[in-house]
Design a protein around this motif. Structure first.
Motif, PDB file in Angstrom:
ATOM      1  N   SER A  25       0.841  -1.212   0.000  1.00 17.38           N
ATOM      2  CA  SER A  25       0.000   0.000   0.000  1.00 17.38           C
ATOM      3  C   SER A  25       0.871   1.255   0.000  1.00 17.38           C
ATOM      4  CB  SER A  25      -0.951  -0.010   1.198  1.00 17.38           C
ATOM      5  OG  SER A  25      -0.222  -0.090   2.399  1.00 17.38           O
ATOM      6  N   ASP A  26       2.030   1.186   0.670  1.00 14.98           N
ATOM      7  CA  ASP A  26       2.950   2.331   0.655  1.00 14.98           C
ATOM      8  C   ASP A  26       3.478   2.593  -0.761  1.00 14.98           C
ATOM      9  OD1 ASP A  26       2.642   2.722   3.311  1.00 14.98           O
ATOM     10  OD2 ASP A  26       4.584   1.881   3.930  1.00 14.98           O
ATOM     11  N   GLU A  27       3.773   1.509  -1.466  1.00 12.66           N
ATOM     12  CA  GLU A  27       4.289   1.667  -2.834  1.00 12.66           C
ATOM     13  C   GLU A  27       3.206   2.224  -3.762  1.00 12.66           C
ATOM     14  OE1 GLU A  27       7.660  -1.884  -2.627  1.00 12.66           O
ATOM     15  OE2 GLU A  27       5.606  -2.372  -3.197  1.00 12.66           O
ATOM     16  N   LEU A  28       1.975   1.766  -3.592  1.00  6.16           N
ATOM     17  CA  LEU A  28       0.878   2.316  -4.401  1.00  6.16           C
ATOM     18  C   LEU A  28       0.639   3.785  -4.059  1.00  6.16           C
ATOM     19  CD1 LEU A  28      -1.556  -0.737  -4.404  1.00  6.16           C
ATOM     20  CD2 LEU A  28      -0.526   0.315  -6.419  1.00  6.16           C
ATOM     21  N   ASP A  29       0.798   4.130  -2.789  1.00  7.14           N
ATOM     22  CA  ASP A  29       0.648   5.537  -2.382  1.00  7.14           C
ATOM     23  C   ASP A  29       1.717   6.404  -3.051  1.00  7.14           C
ATOM     24  OD1 ASP A  29      -1.502   4.944  -0.824  1.00  7.14           O
ATOM     25  OD2 ASP A  29      -0.409   4.958   1.076  1.00  7.14           O
TER      26      ASP A  29
END
Lengths: 346, 105
Positions: free
Chosen positions: A41-45
Motif C-alpha cells: 500500500s505504501d508503494e501504491l501511495d
C-alpha cells in the motif's frame, strides 16, 4: 481533477480516486498474469503521488539514481535524420547527454545482417574505443525472422502453421536457432576481440521462443570462449511467445515465461545484465500501465541474481505508445522504476 | 527520451561516476548498491557524493579519470581508461587490447 495521460499519450482529466483505482487495477493485472506479489500500500501511495504531482518533469531523490544502458544506441540520432558519424554520436552521449554507457549499432540491426560487414563494424568500434571513456557495447538483434524464406534459407514457420504443418514449422525454427547462434557467436566474438566492453542481444524473443533459445545458447558459447565477456540480454516483450511451443532451456519450457522467470534462465546461461520488458497497453491509462510495469519489474528484481535494467523506451515500461514521448510521463517512469521497482538500471 | 531518463534518474555518466558504476555491473555483475559502494570506496568518497557533479568533477580531475570537458593536458579517452582499470581493479577489454596492439603489454 488531475491531468494524466492515456497509454497512447493523449491527455485527460481524472479524479484522484480514478487514478488510484487505475493503479490498483494495473497492479492486479500484473499479479494475475505473472502470479507475482502485489505492490504494498505504501508503494501504491508513492505511485499515486508520482502520478498526481502537477510538475511537468520530476526527478528521483538523490541516492536512488541508476545506471543507464542504451539499446540501439547510435541508431537513435540517425533516425532523427541528423547526418552525423556514429563515433560522434557516442561522444555526444558521453560528453553532453550524461550517458553512463553507450552502444554502437548498425542501422540493419540484426546479427545475420552484420556478419558480412563485421570487419567494417569492428574497425569503427576500435576507433571509437580510443577516444571515449564510457563503457561501450556492440548490439544487435537475434532476429530469427531473417532466417525464414524469402529472406533466409529455411521454410517459413508463419506460412507452415496456418497450413497445419506444425511439425514442419517446429523443425524450421529449430534449424533457424542453429544458424542464428552461429551468426551471433561469430559477430559478437569479433566485436569482443575488437575491444567491446559488452555485447547486447537486443529485442530477444521477437520471433518467439526459438529466438530466446538462440540468444541463451549463443550466450553459453560466448561465455565458454570468453569467460569475462559481459552480455546484456534485452527482451522484445513481456512474455515469450510460443511460436514453437515445446522448446526448453535447462528443463524449463520457454513459451509463456514472464520477466521474473526469464531472468533466471538468462543468468544461468551467463548473461550479466538482463533487460526486462513490460508492454504498454495503449487502451489503458498511464497510471494503469505504470503500476503494472512496476509490479512486474519489482518481481523481476527480487527474483534476480544479476543486475536488471528495465526497457523504458516508447511503448514499454509504462511509457506511452507515441513517437514523441511526453517528458512528464517518461520522467515519472524513471522515478517509479528507480524508487519502487528498485532496478539496477534502465 | 534518453536525455529525460538521464536527467530524471541517471547516474550522470562522466559528469559524475555513472561510467564507473556501470563498469562494476558489467565486469563483476554487481547489483546497483554493491557497485556504488565499491566505487565510492575506491574513490574515497561517500555514496551520496557519487552523483554530485562538483565533488566528482574535482575527484575525476585529480585522478585523471576523464571529464566532460576536454581540458588540455588532462587524460582523455584511452588514457583515462588505463587509470580507471587500475583504480577499480578491473580488466577493461579495450585497455588490454591497446597494450597488446601497441606491444606494450
Amino acid at each position: 481533477m488531475v491531468l494524466v495521460r492515456n497509454g497512447d499519450g493523449s491527455l485527460f482529466e481524472a479524479t484522484v480516486d480514478q487514478i488510484k483505482a487505475d493503479l490498483e487495477e494495473g497492479c492486479e493485472d500484473a499479479v494475475t498474469r505473472g502470479k507475482i506479489a502485489p505492490l504494498t500500500s505504501d508503494e501504491l501511495d508513492r505511485l499515486l503521488e508520482i502520478c498526481c504531482t502537477p510538475a511537468k518533469f520530476i526527478g528521483t531523490e538523490t541516492g536512488n539514481e541508476l545506471v543507464l544502458t542504451y539499446d540501439g544506441g547510435t541508431l537513435k540520432m540517425l533516425r532523427l535524420g541528423i547526418p552525423i558519424g556514429r563515433t560522434q554520436i557516442i561522444q555526444t552521449h558521453e560528453r553532453a547527454f550524461g550517458a553512463d554507457t553507450m552502444e554502437l549499432a548498425h542501422i540493419d540491426y540484426s546479427y545475420k545482417a552484420i556478419k558480412p560487414i563485421v570487419a567494417e563494424e569492428r574497425a569503427e568500434l576500435e576507433q571509437a574505443l580510443l577516444v571515449t571513456v564510457l563503457p561501450l557495447f556492440y548490439g544487435a538483434m537475434p532476429n530469427l525472422g531473417l532466417y525464414s524464406q524469402p529472406d533466409g534459407p529455411i521454410p517459413n514457420p508463419a506460412e507452415l502453421l496456418p497450413m497445419g504443418k506444425i511439425e514442419e514449422a517446429r523443425d524450421a525454427q529449430e534449424e533457424a536457432v542453429k544458424l542464428a547462434v552461429s551468426d551471433m557467436v561469430y559477430v559478437a566474438g569479433r566485436m569482443y576481440e575488437g575491444g567491446a566492453d559488452g555485447i547486447n542481444f537486443d529485442t530477444t524473443g521477437a520471433a518467439g521462443d526459438s529466438d530466446f533459445l538462440a540468444a541463451l545458447q549463443a550466450t553459453e558459447k560466448l561465455k565458454e570462449k570468453y569467460p569475462d565477456i559481459c552480455i546484456e540480454m534485452g527482451m522484445a516483450g513481456e512474455f515469450v511467445i510460443g511460436m514453437h511451443g515445446e522448446l526448453t532451456y535447462d528443463g524449463v519450457r520457454l513459451a509463456g515465461l514472464y520477466p521474473h522467470q526469464q531472468v533466471k534462465l538468462a543468468a544461468k546461461a551467463g548473461v550479466r545484465i538482463f533487460g526486462a520488458v513490460v508492454n504498454t497497453n495503449s487502451s489503458k491509462s498511464f497510471p494503469w500501465n505504470l503500476a503494472r510495469a512496476v509490479t512486474f519489474m519489482k518481481a523481476c528484481v527480487d527474483a534476480s541474481e544479476i543486475p536488471v535494467h528495465a526497457n523504458v523506451g516508447m511503448g514499454v515500461g509504462g511509457v506511452p505508445v507515441v513517437d514523441t514521448t511526453p517528458v512528464d510521463a517518461v520522467s515519472r517512469v524513471s522515478v517509479a522504476m528507480a524508487e519502487i521497482a528498485r532496478l539496477d538500471g534502465l | 527520451m534518453a536525455i529525460t531518463h538521464a536527467l530524471a534518474a541517471g547516474m550522470g555518466g562522466v559528469r559524475t561516476t555513472g561510467d564507473l558504476v556501470a563498469r562494476m555491473q558489467m565486469s563483476r555483475g554487481m547489483r546497483l548498491g554493491e557497485a556504488k559502494a565499491y566505487v565510492a570506496e575506491k574513490l574515497g568518497v561517500s555514496v551520496e557524493d557519487l552523483t554530485d557533479e562538483v565533488v566528482m568533477g574535482e575527484v575525476r580531475q585529480d585522478l585523471g579519470l576523464g571529464r566532460v570537458h576536454a581540458v588540455a593536458g588532462e587524460p582523455k579517452g584511452m588514457e583515462a581508461k588505463f587509470r580507471i582499470a587500475r583504480l577499480l581493479g578491473i580488466e577493461i577489454n579495450s585497455v588490454n587490447r591497446f597494450l597488446k596492439k601497441s606491444s606494450l603489454g
